[in-house]
Design a protein around this motif. Structure first.
Motif, short mmCIF file in Angstrom:
data_model
loop_
_atom_site.label_atom_id
_atom_site.label_comp_id
_atom_site.label_asym_id
_atom_site.label_seq_id
_atom_site.Cartn_x
_atom_site.Cartn_y
_atom_site.Cartn_z
N UNK A 84 0.66 -1.33 0.23
CA UNK A 84 0.18 0.11 0.24
C UNK A 84 0.67 1.19 -0.03
N UNK A 85 0.47 2.27 -0.73
CA UNK A 85 1.49 3.69 -0.72
C UNK A 85 1.02 4.43 0.45
N UNK A 86 2.13 5.15 0.82
CA UNK A 86 2.09 5.95 2.02
C UNK A 86 3.00 7.14 1.87
N UNK A 87 2.61 8.17 2.79
CA UNK A 87 3.37 9.46 2.69
C UNK A 87 3.82 9.44 4.27
N UNK A 88 5.12 10.08 4.54
CA UNK A 88 5.74 10.57 5.68
C UNK A 88 5.72 11.94 5.76
N UNK A 89 4.96 12.60 6.67
CA UNK A 89 4.80 13.91 6.48
C UNK A 89 5.13 14.32 8.09
N UNK A 90 6.01 15.36 8.21
CA UNK A 90 6.32 15.76 9.42
C UNK A 90 6.62 17.20 9.79
N UNK A 91 6.72 17.71 10.89
CA UNK A 91 7.17 19.15 11.47
C UNK A 91 8.08 18.91 12.57
N UNK A 92 9.12 19.59 12.51
CA UNK A 92 10.19 19.25 13.44
C UNK A 92 11.01 20.73 13.54
N UNK A 93 11.04 21.06 14.72
CA UNK A 93 11.54 22.49 15.04
C UNK A 93 12.90 22.41 15.46
N UNK A 94 13.45 20.95 16.17
CA UNK A 94 14.79 21.12 16.54
C UNK A 94 15.61 19.88 15.75
N UNK A 95 14.73 19.21 14.74
CA UNK A 95 15.24 18.08 14.16
C UNK A 95 15.01 16.69 14.90
N UNK A 96 14.49 16.61 15.91
CA UNK A 96 13.86 15.61 16.72
C UNK A 96 12.99 14.70 15.82
N UNK A 97 11.95 15.26 15.29
CA UNK A 97 10.93 14.47 14.69
C UNK A 97 11.46 14.15 13.19
N UNK A 98 12.30 14.99 12.66
CA UNK A 98 12.90 14.76 11.36
C UNK A 98 13.62 13.44 11.46
N UNK A 99 14.49 13.44 12.54
CA UNK A 99 15.09 12.08 12.57
C UNK A 99 14.20 10.96 12.70
N UNK A 100 13.27 10.97 13.43
CA UNK A 100 12.29 9.76 13.70
C UNK A 100 11.68 9.69 12.06
N UNK A 101 11.40 10.63 11.28
CA UNK A 101 10.77 10.47 9.91
C UNK A 101 11.90 10.02 9.06
N UNK A 102 12.90 10.26 9.24
CA UNK A 102 14.06 9.73 8.30
C UNK A 102 14.39 8.18 8.62
N UNK A 103 14.28 7.86 10.02
CA UNK A 103 14.40 6.62 10.16
C UNK A 103 13.13 5.71 9.94
N UNK A 104 11.87 5.96 9.97
CA UNK A 104 10.71 5.64 9.48
C UNK A 104 11.11 5.22 8.00
N UNK A 105 11.43 6.17 7.27
CA UNK A 105 11.66 6.20 5.91
C UNK A 105 12.70 4.84 5.44
N UNK A 106 13.62 4.77 6.21
CA UNK A 106 14.82 3.79 6.10
C UNK A 106 14.12 2.51 6.28
N UNK A 107 13.11 2.40 6.95
CA UNK A 107 12.67 0.99 7.46
C UNK A 107 11.35 0.65 6.78
N UNK A 108 10.85 1.57 5.91
CA UNK A 108 9.82 1.09 5.11
C UNK A 108 9.98 1.01 3.91
N UNK A 109 9.02 0.50 2.96
CA UNK A 109 9.57 0.07 1.55
C UNK A 109 9.41 1.34 0.72
N UNK A 110 10.67 1.83 -0.02
CA UNK A 110 10.97 3.26 -0.56
C UNK A 110 9.92 3.18 -1.77
N UNK A 111 9.62 1.93 -2.36
CA UNK A 111 8.75 1.92 -3.29
C UNK A 111 7.20 2.52 -3.32
N UNK A 112 6.64 2.23 -2.18
CA UNK A 112 5.56 2.90 -1.70
C UNK A 112 5.18 4.00 -1.34
N UNK A 113 6.39 5.06 -1.11
CA UNK A 113 6.26 6.34 -0.66
C UNK A 113 5.97 7.31 -1.73
#
Length: 170
Positions: free
Chosen positions: A1-30
């Motif tokens: 199933x296709x997905x999106x990862x959308x985030x808001x990050x003031x200090x880079x904390x949530x961006x780090x989590x988003x990047x980690x999610x992206x690395x663990x999910x199939x890039x094909x469906x993003x």
């Protein structure tokens, strides 16, 4: 199933989590990976991972605007908070964020961890403590600030991966 990862990050904390999610999910469906402020409207993916930083006990304004515009989606929340080493606190934040989501969406779950705060927060606490040297609450806030500095850390990222594995995403 296709997905999106959308985030808001003031200090880079949530961006780090988003990047980690992206690395663990199939890039094909993003379909989209990036900030809530730049996300296409409407997001076409049926499943949306929405990341936020905590502002006054709930999600930040950019995330709130994004969530309120989503309809008919499967939503997975993830976020960071400067305070809180207790699951109960994180659960309260996630519950408040869920209240921002229109009822025609399905929330599949959420993950939260502690994140570092901007140095200006510590400076403000120090200034207030100079004005009121015996204030135990301010001393506790300073101790929490220092404890949050290394977060999100590897343990937090492992928690994110473990959460991801508990989800039935097929």
């Amino acid at each position: 199933m296709n997905y999106s990862i959308v985030y808001s990050s003031m200090t880079g904390n949530t961006a780090l989590l988003a990047q980690s999610l992206k690395e663990h999910l199939s890039a094909q469906g993003c379909d989209y990976f990036g900030s809530a402020q730049r996300a296409p409207s409407p997001l076409l993916s049926p499943r949306i991972f929405v990341g936020f930083w905590t502002d006054k006990g709930t999600c930040d304004a950019h995330t709130r605007t994004l969530l309120q515009a989503l309809h008919g989606k499967q939503i997975l929340l993830f976020g960071t908070a400067g305070f809180g080493q207790a699951e109960q606190y994180f659960t309260q934040i996630l519950d408040r964020v869920r209240q921002e989501i229109p009822a025609d969406n399905q929330v599949l779950g959420g993950y939260m961890c502690q994140g570092k705060m901007p140095l200006t927060v510590r400076q403000r606490y120090e200034q207030l403590l100079q004005e009121d040297p015996g204030n135990q609450r301010l001393q506790m806030l300073l101790a929490n600030f220092d404890q949050a500095l290394p977060h999100p850390n590897q343990q937090d990222l492992r928690g994110l991966y473990q959460w991801l594995q508990t989800l039935d995403l097929d």
